[in-house]
Design an enzyme around this catalytic site. Sequence first.
Site, PDB file in Angstrom:
ATOM      1  N   HIS A 157     -15.769  65.652  23.829  1.00  0.00           N
ATOM      2  CA  HIS A 157     -14.926  64.896  22.901  1.00  0.00           C
ATOM      3  C   HIS A 157     -13.481  65.388  22.940  1.00  0.00           C
ATOM      4  CE1 HIS A 157     -19.008  64.677  20.931  1.00  0.00           C
ATOM      5  NE2 HIS A 157     -18.730  63.413  21.126  1.00  0.00           N
TER       6      HIS A 157
ATOM      7  N   GLY B 155     -21.999  59.663  18.158  1.00  0.00           N
ATOM      8  CA  GLY B 155     -20.744  58.943  18.323  1.00  0.00           C
ATOM      9  C   GLY B 155     -20.725  58.237  19.663  1.00  0.00           C
TER      10      GLY B 155
END
Length: 339
Positions: free
Chosen positions: A66, A115
């Site tokens: 991320h 996510g």
Amino acid sequence: MSTNKITFLLNWEAAPYHIPVYLANIKGYFKDENLDIAILEPSNPSDVTELVGSGKVDMGLKAMVHTLAAKARGLPVTSIGSLLDEPFTGICYLEGSGITSDFQSLKGKRIGYVGEFGKIQVDELTKHYGMTPDDYVAVRCGMNVAKYILEGTIDCGIGIECIQQVELEEALKEQGKDSNDAKMLRIDKLAELGCCCFCTILYIANDKFIAENSQAVKKFLKAIKRATDYMLAHPREAWAEYGNFKPTMQTDLNTKKFQRCYAYFSESLYNVHRDWRKVNNYGKRLDILPENYVPNYTNEYLSWPEPKEVDDPEKAQDLMLKHQEECKTCGGYKRLVLA
């Protein structure tokens, strides 16, 4: 403008592996460095890099993949250290769900993910196993993967061995079932990555904040290192202190999670160069990073010696697997020692 007041955003609600951050506050290590740290919890874990990148928050925690993707998208964030090194990450499921060690058994299944990058990872894997993203149903779960598996909302979901896997194991025990029926298809094995480093949890900071507050960043990491050293030397005492400060930690489930996290904690806090190279290449394979992308990490603010990298990381992962199986069976606090 430099400051001693720092906002720090966790990657989730307070969890067992956040203990070094809280200990640095509880034991006065931040205060000793003349730092005033506000520890914040996100309402949505996916917001962390955006909030840090926008400068609304100074520092935080986020996984390596991320962190790389955030910078590639124009968010000015940089990793300044490691918290949790290479926790085993994969698709968690229960025996009897129709899922096996064969990736193709996921056809038609509801797969939960935290996510967007979790879905990107599964989508990419389908290419290597004769499938397409249309062969499964993606369900965004946030941090509720284990809960949704147990409720039957999803068939399986992406999680880490020391958190979601433990939740499944303990739920099975409560039902009088075998905890070994909680299984995981490890993404590093499926993708032939040679490490689980894409899910290493990092200390990240806003680039402008780093530039204007280099001494504060060094002091922050010094306090975190001191807290980490204390936790590794005195895990039971450290866990008790954390629990006194955060009563939600005072459960058997969270204690078991902490025991399973214990071997993954980075002692040195150093970003591991080889891991960043691997995940940088993996990010390009996932089409979330451009070909000329330069990894956004630094060890500049760590003021103690950098340890030698492991000679054989794949062997180390095999030994860690055995180590974690022993921890699952026996509990306790033990670090993996590599010869």
